[in-house]
Each structure stands twice: as structure tokens, then as C-alpha cells.
Design a protein around this motif. Structure first.
Motif, PDB file in Angstrom:
ATOM      1  N   THR A 166      13.237 -12.372 -25.259  1.00 14.09           N
ATOM      2  CA  THR A 166      12.347 -13.495 -24.933  1.00 14.09           C
ATOM      3  C   THR A 166      11.430 -13.844 -26.107  1.00 14.09           C
ATOM      4  OG1 THR A 166      10.763 -11.955 -23.950  1.00 14.09           O
ATOM      5  CG2 THR A 166      12.314 -13.005 -22.461  1.00 14.09           C
ATOM      6  N   GLU A 167      11.334 -15.145 -26.358  1.00 10.60           N
ATOM      7  CA  GLU A 167      10.454 -15.714 -27.399  1.00 10.60           C
ATOM      8  C   GLU A 167      10.747 -15.165 -28.797  1.00 10.60           C
ATOM      9  OE1 GLU A 167       6.345 -15.520 -26.280  1.00 10.60           O
ATOM     10  OE2 GLU A 167       6.765 -16.039 -24.199  1.00 10.60           O
ATOM     11  N   ALA A 168      11.940 -14.670 -29.010  1.00 12.40           N
ATOM     12  CA  ALA A 168      12.316 -14.177 -30.345  1.00 12.40           C
ATOM     13  C   ALA A 168      12.763 -15.335 -31.228  1.00 12.40           C
ATOM     14  CB  ALA A 168      13.436 -13.150 -30.232  1.00 12.40           C
ATOM     15  N   ASN A 169      12.623 -15.154 -32.550  1.00 12.50           N
ATOM     16  CA  ASN A 169      13.115 -16.136 -33.513  1.00 12.50           C
ATOM     17  C   ASN A 169      14.500 -15.700 -33.962  1.00 12.50           C
ATOM     18  OD1 ASN A 169      13.596 -18.018 -35.464  1.00 12.50           O
ATOM     19  ND2 ASN A 169      11.952 -17.380 -36.837  1.00 12.50           N
ATOM     20  N   LEU A 170      15.519 -16.437 -33.520  1.00  9.52           N
ATOM     21  CA  LEU A 170      16.907 -16.083 -33.811  1.00  9.52           C
ATOM     22  C   LEU A 170      17.600 -17.220 -34.567  1.00  9.52           C
ATOM     23  CD1 LEU A 170      17.406 -14.613 -30.284  1.00  9.52           C
ATOM     24  CD2 LEU A 170      17.679 -13.249 -32.336  1.00  9.52           C
ATOM     25  N   THR A 171      16.842 -17.899 -35.420  1.00  6.57           N
ATOM     26  CA  THR A 171      17.389 -19.018 -36.185  1.00  6.57           C
ATOM     27  C   THR A 171      18.528 -18.549 -37.082  1.00  6.57           C
ATOM     28  OG1 THR A 171      15.161 -19.955 -36.238  1.00  6.57           O
ATOM     29  CG2 THR A 171      16.780 -20.912 -37.732  1.00  6.57           C
ATOM     30  N   LYS A 172      19.658 -19.272 -37.046  1.00  6.41           N
ATOM     31  CA  LYS A 172      20.832 -19.001 -37.888  1.00  6.41           C
ATOM     32  C   LYS A 172      21.376 -17.580 -37.705  1.00  6.41           C
ATOM     33  CE  LYS A 172      19.583 -22.315 -41.502  1.00  6.41           C
ATOM     34  NZ  LYS A 172      19.319 -22.529 -42.942  1.00  6.41           N
ATOM     35  N   THR A 173      21.140 -17.018 -36.534  1.00  3.35           N
ATOM     36  CA  THR A 173      21.623 -15.661 -36.244  1.00  3.35           C
ATOM     37  C   THR A 173      23.104 -15.692 -35.890  1.00  3.35           C
ATOM     38  OG1 THR A 173      19.426 -15.074 -35.444  1.00  3.35           O
ATOM     39  CG2 THR A 173      21.209 -13.646 -34.791  1.00  3.35           C
ATOM     40  N   ASP A 174      23.821 -14.626 -36.281  1.00  2.00           N
ATOM     41  CA  ASP A 174      25.266 -14.532 -36.062  1.00  2.00           C
ATOM     42  C   ASP A 174      25.538 -13.647 -34.846  1.00  2.00           C
ATOM     43  OD1 ASP A 174      27.971 -14.233 -36.117  1.00  2.00           O
ATOM     44  OD2 ASP A 174      28.111 -13.542 -38.190  1.00  2.00           O
ATOM     45  N   PHE A 175      25.916 -14.278 -33.720  1.00  2.00           N
ATOM     46  CA  PHE A 175      26.241 -13.544 -32.497  1.00  2.00           C
ATOM     47  C   PHE A 175      27.742 -13.625 -32.184  1.00  2.00           C
ATOM     48  CE2 PHE A 175      21.688 -14.344 -31.438  1.00  2.00           C
ATOM     49  CZ  PHE A 175      21.316 -13.060 -31.094  1.00  2.00           C
ATOM     50  N   ARG A 176      28.576 -13.884 -33.173  1.00  2.00           N
ATOM     51  CA  ARG A 176      30.010 -14.037 -32.904  1.00  2.00           C
ATOM     52  C   ARG A 176      30.579 -12.793 -32.217  1.00  2.00           C
ATOM     53  NH1 ARG A 176      32.651 -14.646 -38.265  1.00  2.00           N
ATOM     54  NH2 ARG A 176      30.812 -13.485 -38.896  1.00  2.00           N
ATOM     55  N   ARG A 177      31.302 -13.042 -31.115  1.00  2.00           N
ATOM     56  CA  ARG A 177      31.983 -11.991 -30.345  1.00  2.00           C
ATOM     57  C   ARG A 177      31.026 -10.919 -29.801  1.00  2.00           C
ATOM     58  NH1 ARG A 177      37.562 -12.155 -30.744  1.00  2.00           N
ATOM     59  NH2 ARG A 177      38.377 -13.601 -32.296  1.00  2.00           N
ATOM     60  N   ALA A 178      29.734 -11.204 -29.814  1.00  2.41           N
ATOM     61  CA  ALA A 178      28.764 -10.238 -29.295  1.00  2.41           C
ATOM     62  C   ALA A 178      28.772 -10.245 -27.766  1.00  2.41           C
ATOM     63  CB  ALA A 178      27.369 -10.560 -29.812  1.00  2.41           C
ATOM     64  N   GLU A 179      28.318  -9.126 -27.181  1.00  5.86           N
ATOM     65  CA  GLU A 179      28.164  -9.032 -25.730  1.00  5.86           C
ATOM     66  C   GLU A 179      26.688  -9.206 -25.397  1.00  5.86           C
ATOM     67  OE1 GLU A 179      29.972  -5.873 -23.556  1.00  5.86           O
ATOM     68  OE2 GLU A 179      31.661  -5.717 -24.941  1.00  5.86           O
ATOM     69  N   LEU A 180      26.372 -10.247 -24.608  1.00  5.95           N
ATOM     70  CA  LEU A 180      24.990 -10.535 -24.220  1.00  5.95           C
ATOM     71  C   LEU A 180      24.894 -10.716 -22.708  1.00  5.95           C
ATOM     72  CD1 LEU A 180      24.926 -12.777 -27.204  1.00  5.95           C
ATOM     73  CD2 LEU A 180      22.784 -11.608 -26.784  1.00  5.95           C
ATOM     74  N   LYS A 181      25.692  -9.960 -21.987  1.00  3.74           N
ATOM     75  CA  LYS A 181      25.702 -10.089 -20.525  1.00  3.74           C
ATOM     76  C   LYS A 181      24.322  -9.733 -19.960  1.00  3.74           C
ATOM     77  CE  LYS A 181      29.502  -7.512 -19.808  1.00  3.74           C
ATOM     78  NZ  LYS A 181      30.323  -7.411 -21.006  1.00  3.74           N
ATOM     79  N   HIS A 182      23.795 -10.648 -19.146  1.00  7.59           N
ATOM     80  CA  HIS A 182      22.501 -10.473 -18.472  1.00  7.59           C
ATOM     81  C   HIS A 182      21.329 -10.300 -19.456  1.00  7.59           C
ATOM     82  CE1 HIS A 182      24.689 -10.161 -14.706  1.00  7.59           C
ATOM     83  NE2 HIS A 182      25.483  -9.276 -15.286  1.00  7.59           N
ATOM     84  N   ALA A 183      21.517 -10.712 -20.705  1.00 12.89           N
ATOM     85  CA  ALA A 183      20.414 -10.667 -21.676  1.00 12.89           C
ATOM     86  C   ALA A 183      19.396 -11.750 -21.334  1.00 12.89           C
ATOM     87  CB  ALA A 183      20.942 -10.868 -23.091  1.00 12.89           C
ATOM     88  N   ASN A 184      18.136 -11.494 -21.661  1.00 12.55           N
ATOM     89  CA  ASN A 184      17.068 -12.458 -21.390  1.00 12.55           C
ATOM     90  C   ASN A 184      16.667 -13.141 -22.692  1.00 12.55           C
ATOM     91  OD1 ASN A 184      14.868 -13.934 -20.583  1.00 12.55           O
ATOM     92  ND2 ASN A 184      13.875 -12.275 -19.465  1.00 12.55           N
ATOM     93  N   LEU A 185      17.028 -14.441 -22.808  1.00 13.26           N
ATOM     94  CA  LEU A 185      16.734 -15.214 -24.016  1.00 13.26           C
ATOM     95  C   LEU A 185      15.766 -16.354 -23.712  1.00 13.26           C
ATOM     96  CD1 LEU A 185      20.391 -14.883 -24.616  1.00 13.26           C
ATOM     97  CD2 LEU A 185      19.022 -14.719 -26.668  1.00 13.26           C
ATOM     98  N   THR A 186      14.901 -16.156 -22.755  1.00 14.87           N
ATOM     99  CA  THR A 186      13.940 -17.185 -22.355  1.00 14.87           C
ATOM    100  C   THR A 186      13.013 -17.545 -23.516  1.00 14.87           C
ATOM    101  OG1 THR A 186      13.965 -16.381 -20.072  1.00 14.87           O
ATOM    102  CG2 THR A 186      12.104 -17.765 -20.726  1.00 14.87           C
TER     103      THR A 186
END
Length: 735
Positions: free
Chosen positions: A476-496
């Protein structure tokens, strides 16, 4: 000193000036003896050209300046300027020019000699330009002597070390990806990139090596041998060493000759130390001498044992012996790689066809040392059940290879106090850690384990989470600009509330994630799994969601202007009130979707599935919805002015009070649809199907209804129908 002035000039230049300007300064100084902006640098080079140290000193200065530029451009990934530097050197001025001063002539003469020297060949190796010789495939080993030579400059060592690591990492990654895809169903259907020269036999070779290692673990063997001999004298140690080295190796020819020669070598080795208790230094020196004996001594041709094993096709046996020596004393790994470099240099001028045995050895060496000394673990998993006692139960084709990255366990490390920018933390274990507000900018966390971690309010700009596990992670409220999440697992992650602008989620698994009020502008979510994801009120302008799975996702109030949703699955998604202006939804699946009050101006729905979709009061002005399936959809009170609906299916659709002014309705199927009180002014209904269509109260001024296929149409209280059209519609059901 004059040289230091020149070094400082270029060190400052690469930090403050453009690469083109630095390259221009290099050319002026070393080709024309000019430095207009800093005359003292020109004077410094003139002093070197006149000095007693002469040409060797000039070569050293020129070489170090080249490495200063190459090193900085490598760090900044400005690879094209490295090539331009090499091209510039190859186009140096002709030495036979007229009107040259003595110093200018000497400069060009020494420059010509430098370009024919081994120093320049080392620069070419560090520049890593494309070469066609077979030896260039083993560039990572040819670079080892450069970064281990204490006489080389710091810049040269850095360039060589970084490039060697880069090449080894690429081989390691390509091998892991090849193995991972080789056994998959999709891998069988396409050409896979094999980083080795061993063909598909590489899989069998790995299985063979791994299966042997499972029974006779090489690392365990080395540790046990060192443990059992720790209080031995050097003489006793040497007597036991052949047994350790030859354990589980055939005693047949040529292995029996190998053992005899090793025993003879050890017998005469460092006799003066026979009574000393064994120590690390003696072990290291002994391993180094045996490596030379098995491969090549500096300045000499390859050893008798090397030639014997190559001729007999026993490359794997030789490689396993070298592996056992390295596992016994890691300090001799660098010396082994120097010997490998010497081998390659000995054979590099030979034709590839004459070096097949040597190449086979180098390929097996590369493979085995990647398997057992790098941070990727390979293991066998049985994939076929066979009846007990059958022959196939022990056959390797019943097993499939898998690989896993072995990263550091950082769960007890305080990353908040560590300067982590640009660090390599691939495969790191950070599960359940509290990393709130941490800064991990441009960090490589590929294959990392981050499940359950708290990364809220952190700064991860340009960080790599490639194939990482971020299930149930708090971002939550993280700065993830230009971040590479290719093929990553983000099940039930909170990205609010996260900033995900230009982030790459290609083929990521985001099932059940919460991404409300997030900034996903220009993000790449192609082929990602976003099923059941809550994306309400998020910013997705210009994002790429092509082929994404958004089944059941909540996009209520999201901004999706100019987004690419072609081929996306939006079945059952909530798109109420979304802004989809200019969006591309070609061939998307929007069956049973809620698009009530949505803004869809200029959106493209060509060939889309909009069956049973709720488009009540939606604004579709200027949209393209040709060849789409809108059967049973609800478009009551929708704005469809200037919309292209040609060849679409609107059977049983509800278009009550819809505005179709100037719409293209060619070949549209309106069978059993309701167009009650609709505005159908200035439309093109040519070849449209109006079977039992309800047009009561519709404004049909210049609708072109006379060119439609009419049967059982319901009319009544219609505006805009001319007398001629009424005659044409004679027989229609008019209430």
C-alpha cells in the motif's frame, strides 16, 4: 604528473559531458594532439610523447583512457558509444600525412603500433563486440587474466570483471530458462534457445550428472575428506588425495592412467613440506599444481593428461576431477579459470573443425560448474510411475529436470540501514519481513521470496520483481514506478494507493489482489491474470491490458482512457461509470458486464463479445462496434451518435430511447430488439435486419429504413417518416 592530468580530464568528462562530446575530445587529443578547451591536457600528452619512458608509457596512458570511457559507458548502458570508440580507433588517421610535426608523427606511429598490440586485443574483448570465432563463445574466461592481473589499471579490472559476470549470468539464466521450457508443453511446440553447443543431449547430460550427484554428493565428499584429514601431515594427505579424486570414477582406461599419473605427480610435489600438518595454503597450492597438470601450464602446450582424456572422449571425467579440486579449496577457482583461458588462447587460432574435442570439454566444463558452483539448484523430479522392479523404473527419461534460484536468506538483515541502490538480491528470502518505508531503488529482486512481507510506503523505482513471489504482500502507498513484475505472483497482494506508472506486469498472477486508487498509467499488464481483482477508482490511462484476464474484476469508477484491452476477458466485470474513451477493446469478452453510465466515446469494440451487457445510459458517441455481439444487451438511454455498428448482432437488445443519430447500421441484426422512442435520424440501415423489431415512437427521419430487410416491424407514433416510406412499410404492424 602528465598522465594523471589526462586521466582526470576524461574522468570528469564522462561524468559531466555528453558521450558524443567525450568521444570528440578523445579523437582530438589522441589523433590530432589537440585539446582546445583545456590546453594543459594537450601539453601533458606532448610531455609524454617527449618523455624518456617513451612508447610503453604512451600505451599505458592510452589504454587506461580507453578503459575509463568503456567502464563508465558500460555502467550507464551506453553500449553504442563503446562501439563508436572502437570504430573511431579503427579509422585513425594515416601516418603518411604531410605537414605533420615530429610529435604528431610520433603520436600516429605509436597509435598504429598500439592497435596491433595485445593490449588493444584486450580492449576489444572488454568491448564485447560481435565476433564470429569459436573462441569468442568463451569470452568470460578470456577476461579472467585481465581482472586478476595486478599490473592492470583499476578501470580495466572493473570492465573485465563486470563483463565476465554479465556473460556468466546470461549463460546461467539462458540455461535455466531452456531447461524450464524444455519439459513444458509449449516448449515442445517452438524452437528453444539452447545456450550450449551440446544440442538437446544437454538435458540427458545434466540428468546423468545430477543423478550421480544425488548418490555421491560432491560437496559432501569434499567436506568429509577435509574433515577426515585435518590433522594429517602433508605426506599422509597426498597419499589419500587420489582416492578422494577417483572415487566413483571408472578404473578402466584411460581413468587408470589418470590415477597413476596423479599419484606420480603428488609423490614428488613439495617434498620439503612432508612433515607439516596440512593447512589451507598447502591445499590451495597442491590443487593449483594438479589443475596445471590436468590442463596446461603457462607458456606450455596442453598437458599429456588433457590430450589423453580429450582423445578418448572422457571430457566429463576430467571436468568432475577439476570440480572436486575446486570444492576442496575455493581459492583455486580463479586459478582454474586462468588455466581455462590459457587453453582457449592456445587453440583459438585453430579452425573450429579441428577443436571439436576441446570445445566439447569447454561446454561440459561450463555446464557442470554452473550446476554445482553457481546459485541455481537443479534437481530431478519423477514424472512417470513405473511398476516396481521394472527396468524403466531407474531410467532417467522417467524424470524431469527442474531448477530453482538459490538466493541469500536476508530475514535477519536490517535492509533499512543498508545502502541497497542497484544491488543484486536475486532469489533473496524476505518472507514476512517488516520493510515498511524501505528504499530498494533499481534493486534486482528477481525470483525473490516476499510473501507476507510489509513493503508499504516503500520506494521501489525501477526494481525487478521478475518471477518473484509477492502473494499476500502489503504494498500500500508504495512507489513502484517502472517496476518489473513480469511473471510475478501477486495473489491477494494489497496495492491500494500505489504508484505503478509504467510498471510491467506481463503474465503476472494478480488473482484476488486489491489495487484500488492506484496509478497504473502506461503500465504493461499484457496477458496478466487479474480475475476477481478490485481496481476501483484506479488510473489506467494508456495501460496495456491486451489479453489480460479480468473476469469478475471490479473496475468501478476507474479511468481507462486510451487503454488497450484487446482480447481481454472482462466477463462478469463491474465497469460501472468507467471512463473508456479511446480504449481498444477489439475482440474483448464483455459478456454480462456492467457498463452502466460508462464513458465509451471513440472506443473500439470490433468483434467484441457484448452479449447481455448492461450499457444503460452509456456514452458510445463515435465508437466503433462493428461485427460485435450485442445480443440481449441493454442500451436504454445510451448515446450512440456517429457510432459504427455495422454487421453487429443486436438481437433481443433493449435500445429504448437510444440516440443513434448518424450511426452506421449497415447489416445490423435488430431482430426482436426494442428501439422504442429511439432517435434513428440520418442513419444507414442498408441491409439491416428488422425482424419483429419494435420501432414504436422512434424518430426515423432519413434513417434509410427503406433499404432494410423488414418483416413484422412494430411502428406507431413515428416521426420523420415520409409518405413514400409509409407506402414502403405498408403491411407493418402499426399501433
Amino acid at each position: 604528473m602528465s598522465a594523471d592530468l589526462i586521466y582526470e580530464f576524461f574522468l570528469n568528462g564522462v561524468q559531466t559531458d555528453s558521450p558524443a562530446a567525450v568521444l570528440d575530445s578523445f579523437e582530438q587529443l589522441f589523433f590530432y594532439l589537440l585539446c582546445p578547451h583545456q590546453p594543459e591536457v594537450q601539453i601533458a600528452l606532448e610531455d609524454i610523447l617527449s618523455s624518456e619512458e617513451g612508447e610503453p608509457h604512451f600505451n599505458g596512458v592510452l589504454k587506461r583512457c580507453c578503459y575509463i570511457l568503456i567502464n563508465n559507458w558500460l555502467i550507464k548502458r551506453q553500449y553504442n558509444f563503446i562501439k563508436k570508440l572502437i570504430d573511431k580507433l579503427s579509422e585513425s588517421p594515416d601516418i603518411n600525412q604531410t605537414c605533420l610535426s615530429i610529435q604528431e608523427s610520433r603520436l600516429l606511429f605509436w597509435l598504429k603500433n598500439f592497435l596491433e598490440s595485445e593490449d588493444y586485443q584486450e580492449i576489444l574483448r572488454c568491448a564485447n563486440l560481435e565476433r564470429s570465432t569459436w573462441s569468442s563463445r568463451y569470452q568470460s574466461y578470456l577476461l579472467v587474466p585481465q581482472y586478476l592481473n595486478p599490473r592492470n589499471s583499476r578501470e580495466q579490472k572493473e570492465v573485465a570483471r563486470n563483463l565476465a559476470k554479465q556473460l556468466k549470468d546470461k549463460y546461467k539464466f539462458d540455461l535455466a530458462m531452456y531447461i524450464a521450457r524444455m519439459g513444458s508443453s509449449t516448449g515442445q511446440e517452438r524452437m528453444l534457445k539452447n545456450p550450449t553447443q551440446l544440442g538437446d543431449e544437454v538435458v540427458s547430460l545434466i540428468k546423468q550428472t545430477i543423478s550421480t550427484q544425488r548418490v555421491f554428493n560432491y560437496g559432501t565428499q569434499a567436506n568429509l575428506f577435509l574433515q577426515n584429514t585435518q590433522n594429517f601431515t602433508y605426506e599422509q594427505f597426498k597419499q589419500c588425495l587420489p582416492q578422494y579424486l577417483m572415487f566413483n570414477i571408472s578404473q578402466q582406461y584411460p581413468a587408470n592412467i589418470l590415477r597413476e599419473r596423479i599419484e606420480e605427480k603428488l609423490e614428488s610435489l613439495y617434498c620439503i613440506d612432508h612433515d607439516k600438518i596440512i593447512n589451507k595454503a598447502l591445499i590451495s597450492r597442491t590443487c593449483n599444481r594438479l589443475i596445471e597438470y590436468l590442463l596446461i601450464e603457462k607458456g606450455k602446450p596442453p598437458s599429456f593428461l588433457f590430450n589423453l582424456m580429450i582423445r578418448q572422449g572422457s571430457q566429463l571425467t576430467l571436468v568432475i576431477l577439476l570440480l572436486k579440486l575446486v570444492l576442496m579449496g575455493n581459492s583455486c577457482r580463479s586459478y582454474l579459470e586462468i588455466c581455462i583461458a590459457n587453453l582457449i588462447q592456445f587453440y583459438q587460432d585453430h579452425a573450429e573443425a579441428r577443436c571439436q574435442g576441446v570445445i566439447q570439454f569447454l561446454e561440459i566444463f561450463n555446464l557442470v560448474f554452473t550446476l554445482f558452483t553457481e546459485n541455481v539448484q537443479y534437481f530431478l523430479v519423477k514424472t512417470k510411475d513405473c511398476p516396481p522392479g521394472t527396468q524403466s523404473e531407474t531410467e532417467l527419461d522417467t524424470y524431469r529436470l527442474f531448477c530453482q534460484f538459490k538466493g541469500p536468506d536476508l530475514r535477519t538483515t536490517n535492509l533499512k540501514e543498508v545502502q541497497s541502490k542497484g544491488k543484486d538480491l536475486r532469489g533473496a528470502d524476505l518472507r514476512d519481513m517488516n520493510l515498511k518505508s524501505v528504499e530498494l531503488i533499481q534493486v534486482d529482486l528477481s525470483l525473490a521470496k516476499l510473501s507476507g512481507a510489509d513493503l508499504s510506503q516503500g520506494n521501489f523505482t525501477e526494481t525487478k520483481f521478475f518471477i518473484s513471489n509477492l502473494n499476500y504482500t502489503n504494498l500500500t502507498e508504495a512507489n513502484l514506478t517502472k517496476t518489473d513484475f513480469r511473471r510475478a505472483e501477486l495473489k491477494h497482494a494489497n496495492l491500494t494507493g500505489t504508484n505503478l506508472k509504467q510498471a510491467n506486469f506481463n503474465r503476472a498472477d494478480l488473482k484476488g489482489a486489491i489495487i484500488t486508487h492506484a496509478n497504473l498509467q502506461e503500465a504493461d499488464l499484457e496477458n496478466s491474470d487479474l480475475s476477481e481483482v478490485n481496481l476501483s477508482s484506479s488510473q489506467l490511462q494508456l495501460a496495456n491490458l491486451s489479453g489480460a484476464n479480468l473476469k469478475g474484476a471490479n473496475l468501478k469508477g476507474a479511468n481507462l482512457t486510451n487503454v488497450n484491452l484487446s482480447r481481454a476477458n472482462l466477463q462478469g466485470a463491474n465497469l460501472q461509470g468507467v471512463d473508456l474513451r479511446g480504449a481498444n477493446l477489439t475482440a474483448a469478452n464483455l459478456e454480462n458486464v456492467n457498463l452502466k453510465d460508462a464513458i465509451l466515446e471513440r472506443a473500439v469494440f470490433s468483434q467484441a463479445n457484448l452479449k447481455s451487457t448492461n450499457l444503460t445510459k452509456a456514452n458510445l458517441t463515435g465508437a466503433t462496434i462493428n461485427q460485435a455481439d450485442l445480443s440481449q444487451s441493454i442500451l436504454a438511454y445510451a448515446q450512440l451518435r456517429d457510432t459504427n455498428l455495422s454487421q453487429s448482432n443486436l438481437r433481443h437488445a433493449d435500445l429504448t430511447k437510444v440516440d443513434l443519430t448518424r450511426a452506421n447500421l449497415m447489416q445490423v441484426d435488430f431482430s426482436y430488439a426494442s428501439l422504442r422512442d429511439a432517435i434513428v435520424r440520418h442513419t444507414n440501415l442498408k441491409d439491416a435486419i428488422l425482424l419483429a423489431t419494435d420501432l414504436r415512437g422512434a424518430n426515423l427521419f432519413l434513417s434509410g429504413i427503406a433499404e432494410a430487410q423488414i418483416s413484422g416491424v412494430k411502428l406507431g407514433n413515428n416521426a420523420g417518416l415520409s409518405d413514400k416510406t409509409r407506402i414502403f412499410l405498408d403491411g407493418a404492424e402499426i399501433n
